[in-house]
Design a protein around this motif. Structure first.
Motif, short mmCIF file in Angstrom:
data_model
loop_
_atom_site.label_atom_id
_atom_site.label_comp_id
_atom_site.label_asym_id
_atom_site.label_seq_id
_atom_site.Cartn_x
_atom_site.Cartn_y
_atom_site.Cartn_z
N GLU A 42 64.86 -33.92 37.47
CA GLU A 42 65.60 -35.18 37.63
C GLU A 42 66.82 -35.21 36.72
O GLU A 42 67.92 -35.59 37.15
CB GLU A 42 64.69 -36.37 37.32
N GLU A 43 66.64 -34.80 35.47
CA GLU A 43 67.74 -34.83 34.50
C GLU A 43 68.83 -33.82 34.85
O GLU A 43 70.00 -34.04 34.53
CB GLU A 43 67.20 -34.56 33.10
N ASP B 161 70.02 -33.23 37.67
CA ASP B 161 70.78 -33.68 38.85
C ASP B 161 71.10 -35.18 38.73
O ASP B 161 70.65 -35.98 39.53
CB ASP B 161 69.96 -33.40 40.11
N PRO B 162 71.89 -35.55 37.70
CA PRO B 162 72.13 -36.98 37.46
C PRO B 162 72.94 -37.68 38.55
O PRO B 162 72.84 -38.89 38.71
CB PRO B 162 72.88 -37.00 36.12
N ASP B 163 73.74 -36.92 39.31
CA ASP B 163 74.53 -37.57 40.37
C ASP B 163 73.83 -37.52 41.73
O ASP B 163 74.41 -37.90 42.75
CB ASP B 163 75.93 -36.97 40.45
N LEU B 164 72.58 -37.04 41.74
CA LEU B 164 71.73 -37.04 42.94
C LEU B 164 72.30 -36.19 44.07
O LEU B 164 71.99 -36.41 45.24
CB LEU B 164 71.47 -38.47 43.44
N GLN C 269 67.58 -41.62 40.43
CA GLN C 269 67.43 -40.41 39.63
C GLN C 269 65.99 -40.20 39.19
O GLN C 269 65.45 -39.11 39.29
CB GLN C 269 68.34 -40.44 38.40
N TYR C 270 65.35 -41.25 38.68
CA TYR C 270 63.99 -41.16 38.18
C TYR C 270 63.06 -42.01 39.03
O TYR C 270 63.46 -43.04 39.55
CB TYR C 270 63.91 -41.66 36.73
#
Length: 126
Positions: A98-99, A101-104, A112-113
């Protein structure tokens, strides 16, 4: 993929939510007991002899992301990871993905989470 927080992304998210709601707890859709406890009547059930079960896991959808969203492993690999690293290692890997790929954009998703609860039981000995 549009940037998180952009008007385009907001419109796409609203369309996704609308589509999900139209399928939730309907024949041919998917069932969520949290939204309607009567959905539990749609559960797939079965039995298995305890002597044949080496381990079992209950997962929130966020914990399943390692397989369903990030494709970092398959279900057999997930269970092996649980057996050797425990829920802590599974959740560490989910959060790491998840961290990363912060811009998804690498793994498109609505946030994101996500909650990532895992319960795991295993047969301790023969």
């Amino acid at each position: 993929m549009t940037a998180p927080g952009s008007p385009e992304r907001q419109r796409a998210h609203e369309a996704l939510v609308q589509e999900e709601r139209s399928l939730r707890n309907t024949p041919g859709g998917y069932w969520v007991a949290a939204a309607d406890p009567a959905a539990a009547s749609q559960a797939l059930t079965g039995t298995e002899s305890a002597s044949r079960v080496q381990g079992a896991a209950l997962l929130a959808d966020g914990a399943a992301r390692l397989v369903t969203t990030f494709h970092a492993t398959d279900w057999q690999g997930y269970m092996t990871l649980l057996r050797h690293g425990g829920p802590e290692e599974v959740l560490r890997q989910v959060r790491e993905a998840e961290e990363s790929d912060p811009d998804l954009s690498r793994w498109p998703r609505s946030k994101q989470y996500d909650d990532a609860t895992t319960a795991y039981i295993h047969q301790a000995c023969c």
